[in-house]
Design a protein around this motif. Structure first.
Motif, PDB file in Angstrom:
ATOM      1  N   LEU A  91       5.382  -7.533   8.013  1.00 15.46           N
ATOM      2  CA  LEU A  91       4.363  -8.252   7.223  1.00 15.46           C
ATOM      3  C   LEU A  91       3.788  -9.419   8.017  1.00 15.46           C
ATOM      4  O   LEU A  91       2.576  -9.678   7.964  1.00 15.46           O
ATOM      5  N   ARG A  95      -0.059  -9.920   9.056  1.00 16.18           N
ATOM      6  CA  ARG A  95      -0.788 -11.121   8.667  1.00 16.18           C
ATOM      7  C   ARG A  95      -1.465 -11.763   9.876  1.00 16.18           C
ATOM      8  O   ARG A  95      -2.601 -12.219   9.806  1.00 16.18           O
ATOM      9  N   VAL A 101      -2.611  -9.360   3.481  1.00 14.26           N
ATOM     10  CA  VAL A 101      -1.170  -9.418   3.209  1.00 14.26           C
ATOM     11  C   VAL A 101      -0.902 -10.642   2.328  1.00 14.26           C
ATOM     12  O   VAL A 101      -1.423 -11.729   2.605  1.00 14.26           O
ATOM     13  N   MET A 105       6.268 -12.837  -1.095  1.00  9.74           N
ATOM     14  CA  MET A 105       6.710 -11.572  -1.681  1.00  9.74           C
ATOM     15  C   MET A 105       8.176 -11.686  -2.067  1.00  9.74           C
ATOM     16  O   MET A 105       8.990 -12.220  -1.311  1.00  9.74           O
ATOM     17  N   GLN A 109       9.508  -6.653  -4.518  1.00  4.32           N
ATOM     18  CA  GLN A 109       8.258  -6.196  -3.918  1.00  4.32           C
ATOM     19  C   GLN A 109       8.477  -5.668  -2.494  1.00  4.32           C
ATOM     20  O   GLN A 109       7.856  -4.689  -2.085  1.00  4.32           O
ATOM     21  N   PHE A 113       7.743  -1.997  -1.199  1.00  3.48           N
ATOM     22  CA  PHE A 113       6.958  -1.799   0.023  1.00  3.48           C
ATOM     23  C   PHE A 113       7.659  -0.844   0.988  1.00  3.48           C
ATOM     24  O   PHE A 113       7.026   0.030   1.601  1.00  3.48           O
ATOM     25  N   LYS A 122       1.469   1.875   2.007  1.00  7.01           N
ATOM     26  CA  LYS A 122       1.926   0.497   2.201  1.00  7.01           C
ATOM     27  C   LYS A 122       0.749  -0.470   2.274  1.00  7.01           C
ATOM     28  O   LYS A 122       0.785  -1.560   1.706  1.00  7.01           O
ATOM     29  N   LYS A 123      -0.310  -0.066   2.966  1.00 11.54           N
ATOM     30  CA  LYS A 123      -1.491  -0.926   3.067  1.00 11.54           C
ATOM     31  C   LYS A 123      -2.124  -1.156   1.694  1.00 11.54           C
ATOM     32  O   LYS A 123      -2.523  -2.275   1.347  1.00 11.54           O
ATOM     33  N   TYR A 125      -0.664  -0.961  -1.230  1.00  7.14           N
ATOM     34  CA  TYR A 125       0.220  -1.805  -2.041  1.00  7.14           C
ATOM     35  C   TYR A 125       0.096  -3.274  -1.639  1.00  7.14           C
ATOM     36  O   TYR A 125       0.038  -4.170  -2.501  1.00  7.14           O
ATOM     37  N   LEU A 126       0.037  -3.538  -0.328  1.00 11.10           N
ATOM     38  CA  LEU A 126      -0.126  -4.916   0.125  1.00 11.10           C
ATOM     39  C   LEU A 126      -1.480  -5.489  -0.280  1.00 11.10           C
ATOM     40  O   LEU A 126      -1.594  -6.671  -0.631  1.00 11.10           O
ATOM     41  N   LYS A 127      -2.529  -4.656  -0.236  1.00 16.91           N
ATOM     42  CA  LYS A 127      -3.853  -5.119  -0.667  1.00 16.91           C
ATOM     43  C   LYS A 127      -3.860  -5.471  -2.141  1.00 16.91           C
ATOM     44  O   LYS A 127      -4.456  -6.472  -2.567  1.00 16.91           O
ATOM     45  N   HIS A 130      -2.125  -8.719  -2.526  1.00 18.06           N
ATOM     46  CA  HIS A 130      -2.975  -9.790  -2.002  1.00 18.06           C
ATOM     47  C   HIS A 130      -4.065 -10.176  -3.005  1.00 18.06           C
ATOM     48  O   HIS A 130      -4.301 -11.369  -3.265  1.00 18.06           O
TER      49      HIS A 130
END
Length: 417
Positions: A91, A95, A101, A105, A109, A113, A122-123, A125-127, A130
């Motif tokens: 992560l 970032r 990101v 977290m 979470q 992830f 994964k991208k 979920y991170l978006k 965010h």
């Protein structure tokens, strides 16, 4: 002998067990049903005598169960910790690379992830996390701004309350209220009646009725502060209706003290029909001047919500005269509908009653709806525009020029020069 057994146990614990935990060995460290004989040599010259035999089967079972528990704990915990640390490092790298990101977290979470099946998942979920974090920050910022505005408003209110507490301001406000109430009381005896038709409740929603009542409250306030106020009548008004509840909500205790006439009767039962004029934007007849002997009726409704021609149909059904404001005659209309709010109608009627000047009265029409006032009627402007268009096309040029010279002799002479 006892000391020899203790020594053997220490050697096994210090050498064999750490080796097993390090390499994750789950098999038996010693073969089953095997005995170990130890002898302790007391002297170098004497031969070693065999000691008592120690059976390691039971000891191995006990140690094996404890060993497996310790090994599982020591192996599982570092794996979880290492995977979480690896996820955090990933992560941090993303970032720094400029990807979307979240800053913070939780462990749940992070586990979610890590359980994502692919890199794209994964991208995404991170978006999602965010954007959720950004929304929370934005909501917090709005709440802080709202709190600051509320504190500023409280400070201003405290200042105004301090000014209101001054004896001169209190005396002035009480005196003005008495003067306004005295004028309204006189209008109930000598004033010209103005009727609000309250029979459109079923044609509007709750929100539209509340907007209508708010406009009527502003109309009553401006009428009470006028030099020569109207005697306001609420006709077709029913108790415990939606209109009634909204008026009580706005006026509270002052509702029973208003200097107006409220009745459930129709205006045709109170006033003679020949004196009544229903003001509606759909009327084909244009109002030329304000008549002090007539009684004007205004529909208590929001025109945007109802179909066109409802008030005109109601007036025709009752056999009443109708009229519309001369907006096209005095205004160059640009955009928007020609329906006005109730408080705007009240300002226009009060100004006409006091001054009989259409220009001053129509200044209360919103500026966004018209371009400017016209000195001549719009029909003459349309004629001139038609003349100009025919001149450009060249059809009937001589005839058009004669007509133009007749209507505008000064301009025609300048043009010839």
């Amino acid at each position: 002998m006892h000391s020899a057994n203790m020594l053997l146990r220490r050697i096994v614990r210090s050498s064999v067990l750490p080796f097993a935990t390090q390499h994750g060995m789950k098999k038996d460290l010693f073969p089953l049903s095997r005995t170990l004989s130890l002898s302790l040599c007391l002297k170098q010259d004497k031969s070693c005598e065999p000691s008592e035999k120690l059976d390691l089967d039971e000891w191995k079972k006990v140690m094996k169960s404890g060993l497996q528990e310790e090994v599982s704990e020591m192996v599982s915990e570092p794996k979880e910790l290492s995977s979480l640390a690896a996820a955090r490092e990933t992560l941090e790298m993303w970032r720094l690379a400029g990807r979307a990101v979240p800053e913070n977290m939780s462990e749940d979470q992070l586990k979610t992830f890590m359980e994502c099946p692919s890199k794209s998942a994964k991208k995404k979920y991170l978006k999602y996390l965010h954007l959720k974090e950004l929304h929370k920050k934005n909501d917090k910022r709005k709440m802080d701004e709202k709190r600051e505005r509320r504190l500023e408003a409280q400070d201003e209110d405290s200042k105004t309350e301090e000014t209101k507490k001054s004896p001169f301001v209190c005396l002035w406000s009480r005196t003005m209220d008495k003067a306004y109430n005295w004028r309204a009381a006189q209008s109930m005896i000598f004033g010209q009646p103005l009727v609000f038709d309250m029979s459109y409740e079923n044609d509007m929603s709750v929100r539209e009725v509340s907007n209508t009542v708010r406009q009527i409250v502003m109309s009553e306030s401006s009428n009470r502060r006028s030099v020569d106020p109207f005697h306001i009548h609420f006709c077709n008004f029913k108790d415990d209706s939606l209109y009634h509840r909204e008026f009580v909500k706005n006026y509270r205790e002052a509702w029973d003290k208003l200097l107006i006439t409220v009745t459930d009767q129709c205006y045709t039962e109170i006033f003679p029909k020949e004196k009544l004029i229903y003001l509606t934007a759909d009327s084909p007849k244009v109002m030329k001047a304000f008549d002090h002997d007539k009684i004007y009726i205004v529909g208590s409704m929001v025109d945007k919500s109802i179909k066109r021609g409802v008030s005109l149909a109601r007036a025709k059904r009752l056999g009443l005269e109708t009229a519309a404001l001369p907006l096209d005659k005095y205004l160059l209309w640009s955009t928007g509908a020609k329906n006005l709010t109730l408080d705007q109608m009240m300002h226009i009627l009060l100004t006409l009653k006091d001054t009989a000047d259409w220009k001053k009265a129509l200044e209360f029409v919103p500026k966004r709806k018209y371009c400017d006032f016209v000195n001549k009627p719009v029909k003459e402007l349309k004629k001139t525009l038609d003349l100009i268009s025919t001149l450009k096309l060249g059809k009937g040029r001589e005839k058009v020029e004669k007509q133009f010279a007749k209507n505008y002799p000064k301009r025609y002479k300048l043009k010839q020069k």
